[in-house]
Motif scaffolding. Structure first.
Motif, PDB file in Angstrom:
ATOM      1  N   MET A 214       0.840  -1.177   0.000  1.00  0.00           N
ATOM      2  CA  MET A 214       0.000   0.000   0.000  1.00  0.00           C
ATOM      3  C   MET A 214       0.883   1.238   0.000  1.00  0.00           C
ATOM      4  O   MET A 214       1.810   1.331   0.791  1.00  0.00           O
ATOM      5  N   ASN A 215       0.586   2.153  -0.860  1.00  0.00           N
ATOM      6  CA  ASN A 215       1.423   3.341  -0.930  1.00  0.00           C
ATOM      7  C   ASN A 215       0.786   4.494  -0.169  1.00  0.00           C
ATOM      8  O   ASN A 215      -0.374   4.471   0.166  1.00  0.00           O
ATOM      9  N   ASP A 216       1.605   5.485   0.102  1.00  0.00           N
ATOM     10  CA  ASP A 216       1.124   6.650   0.842  1.00  0.00           C
ATOM     11  C   ASP A 216       0.431   7.661  -0.061  1.00  0.00           C
ATOM     12  O   ASP A 216      -0.044   8.678   0.400  1.00  0.00           O
ATOM     13  N   PHE A 217       0.396   7.415  -1.358  1.00  0.00           N
ATOM     14  CA  PHE A 217      -0.167   8.364  -2.307  1.00  0.00           C
ATOM     15  C   PHE A 217      -1.542   7.929  -2.811  1.00  0.00           C
ATOM     16  O   PHE A 217      -1.982   8.347  -3.856  1.00  0.00           O
ATOM     17  N   SER A 218      -2.207   7.052  -2.075  1.00  0.00           N
ATOM     18  CA  SER A 218      -3.535   6.603  -2.478  1.00  0.00           C
ATOM     19  C   SER A 218      -4.544   7.726  -2.249  1.00  0.00           C
ATOM     20  O   SER A 218      -4.245   8.704  -1.569  1.00  0.00           O
ATOM     21  N   PRO A 219      -5.742   7.597  -2.828  1.00  0.00           N
ATOM     22  CA  PRO A 219      -6.762   8.632  -2.630  1.00  0.00           C
ATOM     23  C   PRO A 219      -7.013   8.885  -1.134  1.00  0.00           C
ATOM     24  O   PRO A 219      -6.665   8.070  -0.293  1.00  0.00           O
ATOM     25  N   ALA A 220      -7.640   9.999  -0.854  1.00  0.00           N
ATOM     26  CA  ALA A 220      -7.932  10.375   0.527  1.00  0.00           C
ATOM     27  C   ALA A 220      -8.578   9.210   1.278  1.00  0.00           C
ATOM     28  O   ALA A 220      -9.415   8.494   0.742  1.00  0.00           O
ATOM     29  N   LEU A 221      -8.171   9.045   2.524  1.00  0.00           N
ATOM     30  CA  LEU A 221      -8.689   7.945   3.336  1.00  0.00           C
ATOM     31  C   LEU A 221     -10.085   8.259   3.867  1.00  0.00           C
ATOM     32  O   LEU A 221     -10.398   9.407   4.201  1.00  0.00           O
ATOM     33  N   TYR A 222     -10.867   7.203   3.998  1.00  0.00           N
ATOM     34  CA  TYR A 222     -12.228   7.303   4.501  1.00  0.00           C
ATOM     35  C   TYR A 222     -12.416   6.119   5.436  1.00  0.00           C
ATOM     36  O   TYR A 222     -11.822   5.051   5.233  1.00  0.00           O
ATOM     37  N   GLU A 223     -13.230   6.306   6.458  1.00  0.00           N
ATOM     38  CA  GLU A 223     -13.500   5.179   7.348  1.00  0.00           C
ATOM     39  C   GLU A 223     -14.988   5.012   7.580  1.00  0.00           C
ATOM     40  O   GLU A 223     -15.758   5.973   7.536  1.00  0.00           O
ATOM     41  N   VAL A 224     -15.358   3.757   7.796  1.00  0.00           N
ATOM     42  CA  VAL A 224     -16.721   3.400   8.169  1.00  0.00           C
ATOM     43  C   VAL A 224     -16.607   2.477   9.379  1.00  0.00           C
ATOM     44  O   VAL A 224     -15.794   1.559   9.397  1.00  0.00           O
ATOM     45  N   LEU A 225     -17.414   2.739  10.386  1.00  0.00           N
ATOM     46  CA  LEU A 225     -17.516   1.896  11.571  1.00  0.00           C
ATOM     47  C   LEU A 225     -18.953   1.411  11.637  1.00  0.00           C
ATOM     48  O   LEU A 225     -19.882   2.229  11.589  1.00  0.00           O
ATOM     49  N   TYR A 226     -19.131   0.099  11.691  1.00  0.00           N
ATOM     50  CA  TYR A 226     -20.498  -0.424  11.743  1.00  0.00           C
ATOM     51  C   TYR A 226     -20.590  -1.552  12.756  1.00  0.00           C
ATOM     52  O   TYR A 226     -19.581  -2.140  13.153  1.00  0.00           O
ATOM     53  N   VAL A 227     -21.807  -1.843  13.163  1.00  0.00           N
ATOM     54  CA  VAL A 227     -22.111  -3.019  13.966  1.00  0.00           C
ATOM     55  C   VAL A 227     -23.172  -3.812  13.215  1.00  0.00           C
ATOM     56  O   VAL A 227     -23.975  -3.248  12.464  1.00  0.00           O
ATOM     57  N   SER A 228     -23.139  -5.109  13.408  1.00  0.00           N
ATOM     58  CA  SER A 228     -24.149  -5.984  12.816  1.00  0.00           C
ATOM     59  C   SER A 228     -24.271  -7.209  13.705  1.00  0.00           C
ATOM     60  O   SER A 228     -23.492  -7.395  14.643  1.00  0.00           O
ATOM     61  N   THR A 229     -25.240  -8.043  13.381  1.00  0.00           N
ATOM     62  CA  THR A 229     -25.475  -9.265  14.138  1.00  0.00           C
ATOM     63  C   THR A 229     -25.310 -10.452  13.211  1.00  0.00           C
ATOM     64  O   THR A 229     -25.743 -10.401  12.054  1.00  0.00           O
ATOM     65  N   LEU A 230     -24.699 -11.514  13.717  1.00  0.00           N
ATOM     66  CA  LEU A 230     -24.581 -12.739  12.949  1.00  0.00           C
ATOM     67  C   LEU A 230     -25.988 -13.302  12.738  1.00  0.00           C
ATOM     68  O   LEU A 230     -26.758 -13.422  13.694  1.00  0.00           O
ATOM     69  N   ALA A 231     -26.322 -13.619  11.495  1.00  0.00           N
ATOM     70  CA  ALA A 231     -27.652 -14.171  11.197  1.00  0.00           C
ATOM     71  C   ALA A 231     -27.863 -15.453  12.006  1.00  0.00           C
ATOM     72  O   ALA A 231     -26.939 -16.257  12.177  1.00  0.00           O
ATOM     73  N   THR A 232     -29.075 -15.641  12.503  1.00  0.00           N
ATOM     74  CA  THR A 232     -29.369 -16.770  13.390  1.00  0.00           C
ATOM     75  C   THR A 232     -29.178 -18.127  12.724  1.00  0.00           C
ATOM     76  O   THR A 232     -28.944 -19.113  13.415  1.00  0.00           O
ATOM     77  N   ASP A 233     -29.261 -18.191  11.404  1.00  0.00           N
ATOM     78  CA  ASP A 233     -29.086 -19.473  10.715  1.00  0.00           C
ATOM     79  C   ASP A 233     -27.629 -19.778  10.380  1.00  0.00           C
ATOM     80  O   ASP A 233     -27.338 -20.777   9.733  1.00  0.00           O
ATOM     81  N   GLN A 234     -26.697 -18.929  10.829  1.00  0.00           N
ATOM     82  CA  GLN A 234     -25.284 -19.106  10.507  1.00  0.00           C
ATOM     83  C   GLN A 234     -24.533 -19.740  11.685  1.00  0.00           C
ATOM     84  O   GLN A 234     -24.699 -19.320  12.828  1.00  0.00           O
TER      85      GLN A 234
END
Length: 133
Positions: free
Chosen positions: A1-21
């Protein structure tokens, strides 16, 4: 990974494991994500508490947003809730295409699920401090 990549973006999420998994699907998710994330220049952390996921994704905005949409449509996850997103000054997890950890406090992700924005990010950072990465 290089330092010249497009501007960084972050996403933080929560989810639940599906009951059938089965719980074994979590290792499958993490294994495949490590490979795909490396190709997309996405890094981040996936935390699992036995029922809920919390994941922070960071990388080029377009790739991160495409990935969160794939996660929203993945039947192994339910109740996908983005609790923070925005520009990121520098990677938090530059050494991991996907770091993975479980969390001892079984209520930490449930509490985080109730937050958003800077409060959610602060709670995530507190959980990270307790992990041995």
């Amino acid at each position: 990974m290089n330092d010249f990549s497009p501007a960084l973006y972050e996403v933080l999420y929560v989810s639940t494991l599906a009951t059938d998994q089965p719980l074994s699907v979590v290792a499958e998710i993490a294994g495949r994500a490590r490979i795909a994330n490396a190709q997309l220049e996405i890094t981040g952390l996936l935390i699992f508490d036995g029922q809920r996921f919390c994941q922070q994704l960071e990388g080029p905005k377009k790739q991160v947003l495409k990935l969160i949409e794939r996660i929203r449509n993945d039947p192994r996850h339910t109740n996908v809730e983005v609790i923070h997103h925005g520009p990121l000054a520098g990677r938090r997890f530059q050494h991991f295409s996907l770091a993975f950890s479980t969390v001892e406090d079984e209520d930490a992700l449930a509490r985080m699920e109730q937050l958003d924005g800077s409060a959610a990010l602060a709670a995530f950072e507190n959980v990270c401090e307790e992990l041995e990465l």
